[in-house]
Motif scaffolding. Structure first.
Motif, PDB file in Angstrom:
ATOM      1  N   ASP A  83       0.815  -1.208   0.000  1.00  0.00           N
ATOM      2  CA  ASP A  83       0.000   0.000   0.000  1.00  0.00           C
ATOM      3  C   ASP A  83       0.857   1.269   0.000  1.00  0.00           C
ATOM      4  N   LYS A  84       2.123   1.129  -0.368  1.00  0.00           N
ATOM      5  CA  LYS A  84       3.037   2.273  -0.421  1.00  0.00           C
ATOM      6  C   LYS A  84       3.549   2.467  -1.847  1.00  0.00           C
ATOM      7  N   ILE A  85       3.819   3.723  -2.183  1.00  0.00           N
ATOM      8  CA  ILE A  85       4.339   4.072  -3.505  1.00  0.00           C
ATOM      9  C   ILE A  85       5.766   4.554  -3.336  1.00  0.00           C
ATOM     10  N   LYS A  86       6.663   4.040  -4.167  1.00  0.00           N
ATOM     11  CA  LYS A  86       8.031   4.544  -4.191  1.00  0.00           C
ATOM     12  C   LYS A  86       8.140   5.494  -5.379  1.00  0.00           C
ATOM     13  N   MET A  87       8.513   6.731  -5.090  1.00  0.00           N
ATOM     14  CA  MET A  87       8.648   7.756  -6.121  1.00  0.00           C
ATOM     15  C   MET A  87      10.123   8.051  -6.341  1.00  0.00           C
ATOM     16  N   ASN A  88      10.586   7.868  -7.578  1.00  0.00           N
ATOM     17  CA  ASN A  88      11.945   8.223  -7.975  1.00  0.00           C
ATOM     18  C   ASN A  88      11.862   9.478  -8.831  1.00  0.00           C
ATOM     19  N   LEU A  89      12.681  10.461  -8.512  1.00  0.00           N
ATOM     20  CA  LEU A  89      12.670  11.733  -9.232  1.00  0.00           C
ATOM     21  C   LEU A  89      14.028  12.049  -9.826  1.00  0.00           C
ATOM     22  N   THR A  90      14.002  12.730 -10.955  1.00  0.00           N
ATOM     23  CA  THR A  90      15.171  13.417 -11.473  1.00  0.00           C
ATOM     24  C   THR A  90      14.789  14.892 -11.482  1.00  0.00           C
ATOM     25  N   VAL A  91      15.456  15.660 -10.646  1.00  0.00           N
ATOM     26  CA  VAL A  91      15.131  17.070 -10.459  1.00  0.00           C
ATOM     27  C   VAL A  91      16.158  17.906 -11.212  1.00  0.00           C
ATOM     28  N   ASN A  92      15.672  18.802 -12.067  1.00  0.00           N
ATOM     29  CA  ASN A  92      16.542  19.680 -12.837  1.00  0.00           C
ATOM     30  C   ASN A  92      16.414  21.103 -12.287  1.00  0.00           C
ATOM     31  N   LEU A  93      17.539  21.655 -11.815  1.00  0.00           N
ATOM     32  CA  LEU A  93      17.582  23.032 -11.321  1.00  0.00           C
ATOM     33  C   LEU A  93      18.252  23.927 -12.347  1.00  0.00           C
ATOM     34  N   ARG A  94      17.788  25.161 -12.411  1.00  0.00           N
ATOM     35  CA  ARG A  94      18.385  26.136 -13.323  1.00  0.00           C
ATOM     36  C   ARG A  94      18.764  27.388 -12.531  1.00  0.00           C
ATOM     37  N   SER A  95      19.978  27.866 -12.804  1.00  0.00           N
ATOM     38  CA  SER A  95      20.455  29.124 -12.226  1.00  0.00           C
ATOM     39  C   SER A  95      20.661  30.128 -13.353  1.00  0.00           C
ATOM     40  N   VAL A  96      20.152  31.326 -13.139  1.00  0.00           N
ATOM     41  CA  VAL A  96      20.352  32.420 -14.088  1.00  0.00           C
ATOM     42  C   VAL A  96      20.952  33.576 -13.294  1.00  0.00           C
ATOM     43  N   GLU A 143      21.170  18.382 -12.726  1.00  0.00           N
ATOM     44  CA  GLU A 143      20.202  17.333 -12.416  1.00  0.00           C
ATOM     45  C   GLU A 143      20.632  16.565 -11.175  1.00  0.00           C
ATOM     46  N   SER A 144      19.646  16.191 -10.378  1.00  0.00           N
ATOM     47  CA  SER A 144      19.886  15.397  -9.176  1.00  0.00           C
ATOM     48  C   SER A 144      18.805  14.334  -9.065  1.00  0.00           C
ATOM     49  N   ASN A 145      19.178  13.172  -8.552  1.00  0.00           N
ATOM     50  CA  ASN A 145      18.221  12.075  -8.354  1.00  0.00           C
ATOM     51  C   ASN A 145      17.813  12.012  -6.894  1.00  0.00           C
ATOM     52  N   MET A 146      16.520  11.805  -6.661  1.00  0.00           N
ATOM     53  CA  MET A 146      15.984  11.720  -5.310  1.00  0.00           C
ATOM     54  C   MET A 146      14.893  10.652  -5.297  1.00  0.00           C
ATOM     55  N   SER A 147      14.537  10.180  -4.106  1.00  0.00           N
ATOM     56  CA  SER A 147      13.422   9.235  -3.999  1.00  0.00           C
ATOM     57  C   SER A 147      12.788   9.331  -2.617  1.00  0.00           C
ATOM     58  N   VAL A 148      11.527   8.927  -2.563  1.00  0.00           N
ATOM     59  CA  VAL A 148      10.785   8.972  -1.307  1.00  0.00           C
ATOM     60  C   VAL A 148       9.685   7.908  -1.358  1.00  0.00           C
ATOM     61  N   ILE A 149       9.300   7.396  -0.187  1.00  0.00           N
ATOM     62  CA  ILE A 149       8.200   6.439  -0.062  1.00  0.00           C
ATOM     63  C   ILE A 149       6.963   7.217   0.389  1.00  0.00           C
ATOM     64  N   ILE A 150       5.838   6.948  -0.274  1.00  0.00           N
ATOM     65  CA  ILE A 150       4.601   7.672   0.011  1.00  0.00           C
ATOM     66  C   ILE A 150       3.563   6.675   0.528  1.00  0.00           C
ATOM     67  N   PRO A 151       2.933   6.962   1.682  1.00  0.00           N
ATOM     68  CA  PRO A 151       1.886   6.064   2.168  1.00  0.00           C
ATOM     69  C   PRO A 151       0.592   6.258   1.376  1.00  0.00           C
ATOM     70  N   LYS A 152      -0.330   5.315   1.537  1.00  0.00           N
ATOM     71  CA  LYS A 152      -1.634   5.409   0.883  1.00  0.00           C
ATOM     72  C   LYS A 152      -2.293   6.731   1.284  1.00  0.00           C
ATOM     73  N   ASN A 153      -2.836   7.453   0.311  1.00  0.00           N
ATOM     74  CA  ASN A 153      -3.485   8.757   0.500  1.00  0.00           C
ATOM     75  C   ASN A 153      -2.521   9.831   1.009  1.00  0.00           C
ATOM     76  N   GLY A 154      -1.211   9.629   0.825  1.00  0.00           N
ATOM     77  CA  GLY A 154      -0.228  10.609   1.270  1.00  0.00           C
ATOM     78  C   GLY A 154      -0.018  11.715   0.240  1.00  0.00           C
ATOM     79  N   LYS A 155       0.773  12.693   0.623  1.00  0.00           N
ATOM     80  CA  LYS A 155       1.102  13.823  -0.244  1.00  0.00           C
ATOM     81  C   LYS A 155       2.605  13.973  -0.309  1.00  0.00           C
ATOM     82  N   VAL A 156       3.072  14.692  -1.359  1.00  0.00           N
ATOM     83  CA  VAL A 156       4.495  14.877  -1.570  1.00  0.00           C
ATOM     84  C   VAL A 156       4.788  16.366  -1.750  1.00  0.00           C
TER      85      VAL A 156
END
Length: 163
Positions: A83-96, A143-156
């Motif tokens: 009942d848990k979701i594993k979310m893997n992200l690739t986050v892209n940041l930009r600096s100007v 770019e950076s890689n991150m991940s988090v576990i989300i419970p049922k009906n959870g928010k991120v």
């Protein structure tokens, strides 16, 4: 006598193989390995940013210059396990930055947090980053890689902070 005994055993074994081969069990629908070891890909929950943490004006470490830093894009991939979701992200940041004649460095932290339905923290992934800004580059992306576990009906939530 021994030969007759072995002959009967062989005949019985052949009969057992023939009977089991004619069984009407459909093995295409019995994929126990996938049910136990392979997580199912699912649609990812929405990611929110607390007000003021989606972008910032950061001051560099070396030359005291200001840079606009914000999220350029987020690629996400989610899989369900129980009942848990594993979310893997690739986050892209930009600096100007306006003043880009010198090498510079900005210390940042990206926080990725999941909460349960009562908004209590469930899981967290903090990524501390030395954002190097090369001289001659007005726009720098990382770019950076991150991940988090989300419970049922959870928010991120994801946020950007200067150290």
């Amino acid at each position: 006598m021994i030969l007759g005994y072995l002959n009967r055993k062989i005949n019985v074994l052949l009969l057992v193989f023939i009977i089991t081969g004619c069984s009407n069990i459909n093995t295409n629908n019995l994929n126990i390995y996938d049910d136990i070891f392979v997580s199912k890909e699912v649609k990812c929950p929405l990611i929110n940013s607390p007000k003021g943490s989606e972008e910032l004006i950061a001051i560099s470490q070396k030359n005291n210059n200001t840079s606009y830093i914000g999220f350029r894009g987020i690629k996400k991939n989610c899989s369900l396990s129980g009942d848990k979701i594993k979310m893997n992200l690739t986050v892209n940041l930009r600096s100007v930055r306006k003043n880009f004649q010198n090498n510079d460095l900005i210390k940042l932290k990206i926080s990725l947090v999941s909460t349960n339905n009562n908004l209590e923290e469930f899981d967290r992934d903090d990524f501390e980053l030395g954002f190097f800004l090369k001289s001659g580059s007005e726009i720098v992306e990382r770019e950076s890689n991150m991940s988090v576990i989300i419970p049922k009906n959870g928010k991120v939530y994801i946020g950007l902070f200067q150290n």
